[in-house]
Design a protein around this motif. Structure first.
Motif, mmCIF file in Angstrom:
data_model
loop_
_atom_site.group_PDB
_atom_site.id
_atom_site.type_symbol
_atom_site.label_atom_id
_atom_site.label_comp_id
_atom_site.label_asym_id
_atom_site.label_seq_id
_atom_site.Cartn_x
_atom_site.Cartn_y
_atom_site.Cartn_z
ATOM 1 N N ASN A 103 0.802 -1.230 0.000
ATOM 2 C CA ASN A 103 0.000 0.000 0.000
ATOM 3 C C ASN A 103 0.835 1.281 0.000
ATOM 4 O O ASN A 103 0.319 2.343 0.314
ATOM 5 C CB ASN A 103 -0.927 0.019 1.223
ATOM 6 C CG ASN A 103 -1.910 -1.123 1.192
ATOM 7 O OD1 ASN A 103 -2.574 -1.345 0.181
ATOM 8 N ND2 ASN A 103 -1.985 -1.869 2.276
ATOM 9 N N TYR A 104 2.105 1.199 -0.311
ATOM 10 C CA TYR A 104 2.925 2.414 -0.310
ATOM 11 C C TYR A 104 4.086 2.272 -1.296
ATOM 12 O O TYR A 104 4.468 1.168 -1.666
ATOM 13 C CB TYR A 104 3.471 2.698 1.089
ATOM 14 C CG TYR A 104 4.417 1.629 1.594
ATOM 15 C CD1 TYR A 104 5.789 1.740 1.397
ATOM 16 C CD2 TYR A 104 3.939 0.504 2.249
ATOM 17 C CE1 TYR A 104 6.656 0.766 1.837
ATOM 18 C CE2 TYR A 104 4.790 -0.482 2.697
ATOM 19 C CZ TYR A 104 6.163 -0.353 2.493
ATOM 20 O OH TYR A 104 7.013 -1.324 2.924
ATOM 21 N N GLY A 105 4.625 3.414 -1.712
ATOM 22 C CA GLY A 105 5.796 3.433 -2.574
ATOM 23 C C GLY A 105 5.453 3.392 -4.054
ATOM 24 O O GLY A 105 4.296 3.269 -4.441
ATOM 25 N N GLU A 106 6.503 3.540 -4.875
ATOM 26 C CA GLU A 106 6.340 3.512 -6.324
ATOM 27 C C GLU A 106 6.907 2.226 -6.892
ATOM 28 O O GLU A 106 7.971 1.766 -6.485
ATOM 29 C CB GLU A 106 7.060 4.699 -6.968
ATOM 30 C CG GLU A 106 6.395 6.021 -6.720
ATOM 31 C CD GLU A 106 7.051 7.138 -7.514
ATOM 32 O OE1 GLU A 106 8.234 7.007 -7.887
ATOM 33 O OE2 GLU A 106 6.375 8.133 -7.761
ATOM 34 N N THR A 107 6.182 1.667 -7.850
ATOM 35 C CA THR A 107 6.606 0.472 -8.553
ATOM 36 C C THR A 107 6.509 0.750 -10.042
ATOM 37 O O THR A 107 5.532 1.338 -10.511
ATOM 38 C CB THR A 107 5.700 -0.723 -8.186
ATOM 39 O OG1 THR A 107 5.758 -0.930 -6.783
ATOM 40 C CG2 THR A 107 6.127 -1.975 -8.894
ATOM 41 N N TRP A 108 7.531 0.335 -10.781
ATOM 42 C CA TRP A 108 7.558 0.517 -12.229
ATOM 43 C C TRP A 108 7.512 -0.857 -12.883
ATOM 44 O O TRP A 108 8.201 -1.773 -12.461
ATOM 45 C CB TRP A 108 8.836 1.241 -12.647
ATOM 46 C CG TRP A 108 8.951 2.601 -12.037
ATOM 47 C CD1 TRP A 108 9.479 2.897 -10.813
ATOM 48 C CD2 TRP A 108 8.515 3.823 -12.591
ATOM 49 N NE1 TRP A 108 9.403 4.239 -10.588
ATOM 50 C CE2 TRP A 108 8.818 4.847 -11.668
ATOM 51 C CE3 TRP A 108 7.905 4.177 -13.792
ATOM 52 C CZ2 TRP A 108 8.534 6.173 -11.904
ATOM 53 C CZ3 TRP A 108 7.627 5.504 -14.029
ATOM 54 C CH2 TRP A 108 7.935 6.488 -13.094
ATOM 55 N N LEU A 109 6.693 -0.981 -13.912
ATOM 56 C CA LEU A 109 6.533 -2.243 -14.618
ATOM 57 C C LEU A 109 6.823 -2.012 -16.093
ATOM 58 O O LEU A 109 6.268 -1.102 -16.702
ATOM 59 C CB LEU A 109 5.106 -2.775 -14.445
ATOM 60 C CG LEU A 109 4.761 -4.055 -15.179
ATOM 61 C CD1 LEU A 109 5.547 -5.228 -14.622
ATOM 62 C CD2 LEU A 109 3.271 -4.319 -15.105
ATOM 63 N N GLY A 110 7.711 -2.813 -16.649
ATOM 64 C CA GLY A 110 7.989 -2.767 -18.076
ATOM 65 C C GLY A 110 7.521 -4.055 -18.713
ATOM 66 O O GLY A 110 7.881 -5.141 -18.263
ATOM 67 N N VAL A 111 6.692 -3.951 -19.752
ATOM 68 C CA VAL A 111 6.134 -5.119 -20.433
ATOM 69 C C VAL A 111 6.292 -4.924 -21.927
ATOM 70 O O VAL A 111 5.963 -3.864 -22.454
ATOM 71 C CB VAL A 111 4.628 -5.298 -20.111
ATOM 72 C CG1 VAL A 111 4.072 -6.509 -20.822
ATOM 73 C CG2 VAL A 111 4.388 -5.375 -18.629
ATOM 74 N N LEU A 112 6.782 -5.944 -22.604
ATOM 75 C CA LEU A 112 6.837 -5.897 -24.055
ATOM 76 C C LEU A 112 5.490 -6.351 -24.600
ATOM 77 O O LEU A 112 4.926 -7.338 -24.127
ATOM 78 C CB LEU A 112 7.949 -6.805 -24.582
ATOM 79 C CG LEU A 112 9.359 -6.394 -24.171
ATOM 80 C CD1 LEU A 112 10.377 -7.403 -24.689
ATOM 81 C CD2 LEU A 112 9.690 -5.007 -24.675
ATOM 82 N N ALA A 113 4.999 -5.658 -25.601
ATOM 83 C CA ALA A 113 3.664 -5.932 -26.125
ATOM 84 C C ALA A 113 3.690 -6.808 -27.364
ATOM 85 O O ALA A 113 2.796 -6.759 -28.186
ATOM 86 C CB ALA A 113 2.959 -4.608 -26.440
ATOM 87 N N TYR A 114 4.736 -7.597 -27.510
ATOM 88 C CA TYR A 114 4.812 -8.501 -28.646
ATOM 89 C C TYR A 114 5.459 -9.809 -28.207
ATOM 90 O O TYR A 114 6.112 -9.882 -27.179
ATOM 91 C CB TYR A 114 5.597 -7.886 -29.802
ATOM 92 C CG TYR A 114 6.951 -7.338 -29.410
ATOM 93 C CD1 TYR A 114 8.061 -8.154 -29.314
ATOM 94 C CD2 TYR A 114 7.105 -5.984 -29.119
ATOM 95 C CE1 TYR A 114 9.292 -7.659 -28.950
ATOM 96 C CE2 TYR A 114 8.343 -5.484 -28.754
ATOM 97 C CZ TYR A 114 9.433 -6.320 -28.681
ATOM 98 O OH TYR A 114 10.639 -5.817 -28.317
ATOM 99 N N LEU A 115 5.259 -10.835 -29.006
ATOM 100 C CA LEU A 115 5.804 -12.152 -28.704
ATOM 101 C C LEU A 115 7.043 -12.409 -29.558
ATOM 102 O O LEU A 115 7.304 -11.693 -30.505
ATOM 103 C CB LEU A 115 4.749 -13.217 -28.979
ATOM 104 C CG LEU A 115 3.436 -13.054 -28.223
ATOM 105 C CD1 LEU A 115 2.450 -14.096 -28.668
ATOM 106 C CD2 LEU A 115 3.664 -13.123 -26.741
ATOM 107 N N GLY A 116 7.765 -13.429 -29.238
ATOM 108 C CA GLY A 116 8.947 -13.787 -30.004
ATOM 109 C C GLY A 116 10.206 -13.582 -29.189
ATOM 110 O O GLY A 116 10.178 -13.525 -27.965
ATOM 111 N N ASN A 117 11.325 -13.465 -29.868
ATOM 112 C CA ASN A 117 12.590 -13.232 -29.186
ATOM 113 C C ASN A 117 12.581 -11.856 -28.538
ATOM 114 O O ASN A 117 12.044 -10.900 -29.092
ATOM 115 C CB ASN A 117 13.749 -13.313 -30.178
ATOM 116 C CG ASN A 117 13.944 -14.701 -30.722
ATOM 117 O OD1 ASN A 117 13.421 -15.672 -30.197
ATOM 118 N ND2 ASN A 117 14.708 -14.804 -31.787
ATOM 119 N N PHE A 118 13.189 -11.765 -27.367
ATOM 120 C CA PHE A 118 13.260 -10.471 -26.702
ATOM 121 C C PHE A 118 14.438 -10.458 -25.743
ATOM 122 O O PHE A 118 14.996 -11.488 -25.381
ATOM 123 C CB PHE A 118 11.968 -10.153 -25.935
ATOM 124 C CG PHE A 118 11.730 -11.044 -24.754
ATOM 125 C CD1 PHE A 118 12.301 -10.766 -23.523
ATOM 126 C CD2 PHE A 118 10.930 -12.165 -24.866
ATOM 127 C CE1 PHE A 118 12.084 -11.592 -22.429
ATOM 128 C CE2 PHE A 118 10.709 -12.992 -23.788
ATOM 129 C CZ PHE A 118 11.289 -12.707 -22.566
#
Length: 132
Positions: A103-118
Motif C-alpha cells: 500500500n505504499y511506494g512507487e513500482t515501475w513495470l515494463g512489459v513488451l507488447a509482442y511475442l517472439g525473441n526479446f
C-alpha cells in the motif's frame, strides 16, 4: 535519421493518463533502394530515479510458472528469450521498485507488447538512477 544508412527511426509515445501507463515504441523505415541488415534494435527504454532497486520477474520452469523471483539491482541484469515465442520460461516483463509495499511506494513495470525473441535489460547506474 542515420548518418550512414538511409534509415529513419521514429520514436512514439502514447500516454494513457487514466491508467497511469506510458506506451513507447519505435518505427524503423528503410528509405533507400537497397536492403539493410539490421542486427539489433531496441524498442524502448526509460530512465528512472533512485538506487538500491529491487527487480522482480516470473520466469520459471514446469510447475514453477509464475513463481516470482526477486533480486537487488546492483549493476546490469538481463532477461532474454531466443526461442522465438514467449512462455513460462521466458516472460517479457520486469518490475522494479524501491522501498515499496502493498500500500505504499512507487513500482515501475515494463512489459513488451509482442511475442517472439526479446531481451529486457535493467541497469543500476552509479549516478542514482536506473535504466529500464
Amino acid at each position: 535519421k542515420d548518418i550512414f544508412y538511409p534509415l529513419h527511426i521514429r520514436l512514439h509515445f502514447l500516454v494513457h493518463e487514466k491508467e497511469d501507463i506510458i506506451e513507447k515504441w519505435r518505427e524503423l523505415e528503410n528509405t533507400g533502394e537497397n536492403s539493410i541488415i539490421l542486427e539489433k534494435a531496441f524498442s524502448g527504454e526509460f530512465t528512472l530515479p533512485g538506487e538500491n532497486s529491487k527487480i522482480i520477474n516470473s520466469n520459471g520452469t514446469w510447475n514453477d510458472e509464475f513463481k516470482w523471483w526477486e533480486d537487488t539491482l546492483k549493476a546490469e541484469k538481463g532477461i532474454e528469450n531466443l526461442r522465438g515465442a514467449t512462455g513460462h520460461v521466458a516472460v517479457p516483463w520486469v518490475m522494479v521498485y524501491q522501498n515499496a509495499g502493498e500500500n505504499y511506494g512507487e513500482t515501475w513495470l515494463g512489459v513488451l507488447a509482442y511475442l517472439g525473441n526479446f531481451k529486457v535489460v535493467t541497469e543500476q547506474t552509479p549516478y542514482e538512477y536506473l535504466n529500464l
